[in-house]
Design a protein around this motif. Structure first.
Motif, PDB file in Angstrom:
ATOM      1  N   SER A   4       7.247  13.494  -0.600  1.00 49.24           N
ATOM      2  CA  SER A   4       6.655  12.963   0.635  1.00 49.24           C
ATOM      3  C   SER A   4       5.153  13.198   0.681  1.00 49.24           C
ATOM      4  CB  SER A   4       7.326  13.600   1.854  1.00 49.24           C
ATOM      5  OG  SER A   4       7.157  15.007   1.846  1.00 49.24           O
ATOM      6  N   SER A   5       4.688  14.325   0.112  1.00 45.56           N
ATOM      7  CA  SER A   5       3.238  14.584   0.080  1.00 45.56           C
ATOM      8  C   SER A   5       2.511  13.577  -0.791  1.00 45.56           C
ATOM      9  CB  SER A   5       2.977  16.004  -0.437  1.00 45.56           C
ATOM     10  OG  SER A   5       3.478  16.970   0.456  1.00 45.56           O
ATOM     11  N   ILE A   6       3.175  13.116  -1.846  1.00 45.70           N
ATOM     12  CA  ILE A   6       2.561  12.087  -2.687  1.00 45.70           C
ATOM     13  C   ILE A   6       2.336  10.812  -1.885  1.00 45.70           C
ATOM     14  CG2 ILE A   6       2.966  10.560  -4.661  1.00 45.70           C
ATOM     15  CD1 ILE A   6       4.400  12.889  -6.022  1.00 45.70           C
ATOM     16  N   PHE A   7       3.319  10.428  -1.070  1.00 41.99           N
ATOM     17  CA  PHE A   7       3.192   9.223  -0.252  1.00 41.99           C
ATOM     18  C   PHE A   7       2.290   9.457   0.958  1.00 41.99           C
ATOM     19  CE2 PHE A   7       7.175   8.218  -2.458  1.00 41.99           C
ATOM     20  CZ  PHE A   7       6.900   6.918  -2.867  1.00 41.99           C
ATOM     21  N   GLU A   8       2.302  10.673   1.481  1.00 39.60           N
ATOM     22  CA  GLU A   8       1.620  10.941   2.749  1.00 39.60           C
ATOM     23  C   GLU A   8       0.168  11.365   2.581  1.00 39.60           C
ATOM     24  OE1 GLU A   8       2.736  13.387   6.836  1.00 39.60           O
ATOM     25  OE2 GLU A   8       3.189  14.263   4.888  1.00 39.60           O
ATOM     26  N   PHE A   9      -0.164  11.997   1.459  1.00 42.77           N
ATOM     27  CA  PHE A   9      -1.528  12.493   1.297  1.00 42.77           C
ATOM     28  C   PHE A   9      -2.201  12.016   0.016  1.00 42.77           C
ATOM     29  CE2 PHE A   9      -4.345  15.805  -0.509  1.00 42.77           C
ATOM     30  CZ  PHE A   9      -5.389  15.672   0.391  1.00 42.77           C
ATOM     31  N   PHE A  10      -1.587  12.274  -1.131  1.00 40.41           N
ATOM     32  CA  PHE A  10      -2.271  12.021  -2.395  1.00 40.41           C
ATOM     33  C   PHE A  10      -2.513  10.526  -2.627  1.00 40.41           C
ATOM     34  CE2 PHE A  10      -0.165  16.142  -3.053  1.00 40.41           C
ATOM     35  CZ  PHE A  10      -1.272  16.904  -3.385  1.00 40.41           C
ATOM     36  N   THR A  11      -1.495   9.695  -2.407  1.00 38.37           N
ATOM     37  CA  THR A  11      -1.683   8.250  -2.554  1.00 38.37           C
ATOM     38  C   THR A  11      -2.668   7.699  -1.531  1.00 38.37           C
ATOM     39  OG1 THR A  11       0.536   7.994  -3.504  1.00 38.37           O
ATOM     40  CG2 THR A  11      -0.521   6.016  -2.624  1.00 38.37           C
ATOM     41  N   PRO A  12      -2.538   8.022  -0.227  1.00 35.35           N
ATOM     42  CA  PRO A  12      -3.561   7.572   0.719  1.00 35.35           C
ATOM     43  C   PRO A  12      -4.960   8.055   0.367  1.00 35.35           C
ATOM     44  CG  PRO A  12      -1.624   8.287   1.910  1.00 35.35           C
ATOM     45  CD  PRO A  12      -1.402   8.659   0.475  1.00 35.35           C
ATOM     46  N   LEU A  13      -5.077   9.292  -0.136  1.00 34.27           N
ATOM     47  CA  LEU A  13      -6.392   9.804  -0.508  1.00 34.27           C
ATOM     48  C   LEU A  13      -7.018   8.960  -1.619  1.00 34.27           C
ATOM     49  CD1 LEU A  13      -8.652  11.904  -0.420  1.00 34.27           C
ATOM     50  CD2 LEU A  13      -7.294  13.318  -1.977  1.00 34.27           C
ATOM     51  N   ILE A  14      -6.216   8.631  -2.635  1.00 33.74           N
ATOM     52  CA  ILE A  14      -6.724   7.815  -3.742  1.00 33.74           C
ATOM     53  C   ILE A  14      -7.126   6.430  -3.238  1.00 33.74           C
ATOM     54  CG2 ILE A  14      -6.079   6.693  -5.913  1.00 33.74           C
ATOM     55  CD1 ILE A  14      -4.272   9.106  -6.472  1.00 33.74           C
ATOM     56  N   LEU A  15      -6.295   5.832  -2.383  1.00 39.15           N
ATOM     57  CA  LEU A  15      -6.597   4.494  -1.877  1.00 39.15           C
ATOM     58  C   LEU A  15      -7.842   4.498  -0.992  1.00 39.15           C
ATOM     59  CD1 LEU A  15      -2.996   3.237  -0.990  1.00 39.15           C
ATOM     60  CD2 LEU A  15      -4.426   2.538  -2.919  1.00 39.15           C
ATOM     61  N   VAL A  16      -7.918   5.463  -0.073  1.00 38.57           N
ATOM     62  CA  VAL A  16      -9.082   5.532   0.820  1.00 38.57           C
ATOM     63  C   VAL A  16     -10.352   5.774   0.017  1.00 38.57           C
ATOM     64  CG1 VAL A  16     -10.165   6.893   2.641  1.00 38.57           C
ATOM     65  CG2 VAL A  16      -7.773   6.246   2.842  1.00 38.57           C
ATOM     66  N   ALA A  17     -10.276   6.680  -0.961  1.00 36.45           N
ATOM     67  CA  ALA A  17     -11.444   6.944  -1.800  1.00 36.45           C
ATOM     68  C   ALA A  17     -11.853   5.692  -2.574  1.00 36.45           C
ATOM     69  CB  ALA A  17     -11.153   8.092  -2.762  1.00 36.45           C
ATOM     70  N   TYR A  18     -10.874   4.974  -3.129  1.00 39.78           N
ATOM     71  CA  TYR A  18     -11.182   3.762  -3.898  1.00 39.78           C
ATOM     72  C   TYR A  18     -11.841   2.699  -3.012  1.00 39.78           C
ATOM     73  CZ  TYR A  18     -10.470  -0.683  -6.274  1.00 39.78           C
ATOM     74  OH  TYR A  18     -10.662  -1.919  -6.828  1.00 39.78           O
ATOM     75  N   PHE A  19     -11.234   2.431  -1.843  1.00 38.87           N
ATOM     76  CA  PHE A  19     -11.785   1.403  -0.952  1.00 38.87           C
ATOM     77  C   PHE A  19     -13.205   1.742  -0.522  1.00 38.87           C
ATOM     78  CE2 PHE A  19      -7.170   0.550   0.350  1.00 38.87           C
ATOM     79  CZ  PHE A  19      -7.037  -0.447  -0.593  1.00 38.87           C
ATOM     80  N   ASN A  20     -13.424   2.997  -0.158  1.00 38.42           N
ATOM     81  CA  ASN A  20     -14.747   3.364   0.344  1.00 38.42           C
ATOM     82  C   ASN A  20     -15.780   3.443  -0.780  1.00 38.42           C
ATOM     83  OD1 ASN A  20     -14.401   3.852   3.308  1.00 38.42           O
ATOM     84  ND2 ASN A  20     -12.839   5.247   2.575  1.00 38.42           N
TER      85      ASN A  20
END
Length: 322
Positions: free
Chosen positions: A122-138
């Motif tokens: 759940s941490s992969i879906f809840e934090f690590f994946t969102p972190l990678i996506l948010v970092a990439y977009f920004n």
């Protein structure tokens, strides 16, 4: 708002006394709402970053995209559904699936609190994946802004200035979706990778040089462009602040909860867990203020939603949003 009105008031007496006085039913409801709100908050950050990514890097196609409102609503609904499915069913039916409950009386926490396999997934879906996506977009947004910070001044420094060069600069500025000239959008979108416009497609000079003098249109255009680039720098800084605050608030809990479950809660000090837990709520409290402070469009949207009558009474002034 829901966290502040429902979750925190119930948690304060629990943390002060160490006992949950509200019964098992309300305990499960509290857990579902708590996990749902925090998870949906993260997913909404990803969606907002994705929306900003499209509006900056693909502004023309973004603004003329049909059915944008219905797609936005569908994505928001999908986010809340996925946020509920990530933890909600496990909170509700875990004890019935495993056949017993490990939560003592007068305590309130999730049944899977010591299942580090589930928490890691759940941490992969809840934090690590969102972190990678948010970092990439920004990062892509920042790179797009930096590209204009180098390209547009070079275009402005060249001479002589023809109308085609002015139109090219206009299309470059259009990439950040800060302008709303529909005729320019159509002409830029049909110009291809060259961004060259035919004479018949050129809008009237008044569309090109708002607030410019007839004697020196390029001088006024330079001033306007310089201001725009300065605002772009501020946007890039605000994006970095948003990502950093997200990491600061979520990284401690995401890492501690996995370690906490792996060692059955014996290797993590309770106060460290509580601090990381409150940081999650702090992130949900900060976001509604952080985004309007960093972006004019979010601020205007909040005013439109929260003060509809005041907005209707005041006569809007024509302005350009950056």
């Amino acid at each position: 708002m829901i966290l502040g009105a429902f979750c925190i008031p119930l948690y304060i007496p629990y943390i002060l006394t160490g006992k949950w006085p509200f019964g098992r039913g309300l305990c499960k409801l509290w857990l579902v709402v708590d996990y749902l709100m925090c998870t949906a908050s993260v997913f909404n950050i990803v969606l907002i970053s994705y929306d900003r990514f499209l509006s900056v890097t693909k502004a023309v196609s973004y603004r003329i995209n049909p059915g944008m409102t219905s797609k936005a609503i569908a994505m928001m609904v999908a986010i809340w559904v996925f946020a509920f499915l990530l933890y909600g069913p496990a909170i509700i039916i875990w004890e019935y699936v495993v056949g017993c409950s490990i939560v003592p009386d007068k305590k309130c926490y999730a049944e899977f609190i010591y299942n580090w396999h589930l928490l890691l997934g759940s941490s992969i879906f809840e934090f690590f994946t969102p972190l990678i996506l948010v970092a990439y977009f920004n990062i892509q947004i920042f790179r797009s802004i930096q590209n204009r910070l180098t390209t547009i001044p070079q275009e402005l420094s060249e001479s002589p200035k023809s109308k085609s060069q002015v139109r090219r600069l206009w299309c470059l500025l259009k990439e950040d979706a800060s302008f709303s000239d529909s005729e320019t959008e159509k002409s830029c979108s049909t110009s291809g990778s060259q961004r060259h416009l035919s004479t018949s497609d050129r809008p009237r000079p008044s569309h090109l040089y708002s607030h410019t003098s007839e004697t020196d249109p390029m001088g006024s255009f330079k001033v306007k462009t310089s201001r725009k680039l300065q605002r772009d720098k501020k946007i890039a800084k605000s994006l970095a602040i948003i990502v950093c605050i997200f990491v600061i608030c979520w990284a401690p809990y995401s890492l501690l909860i996995i370690i906490f479950a792996a060692c059955d809660g014996n290797c993590i000090k309770p106060y460290l867990y509580e601090i990381s837990f409150w940081l999650l709520w702090l992130n949900s409290s900060v976001n509604p203020f952080l985004y309007p402070l960093c972006h004019v469009k979010f601020r205007n949207a909040f005013r439109k939603i929260l003060c509809p009558y005041k907005r209707a009474e005041s006569s809007p002034r024509p302005s350009v949003s950056f």
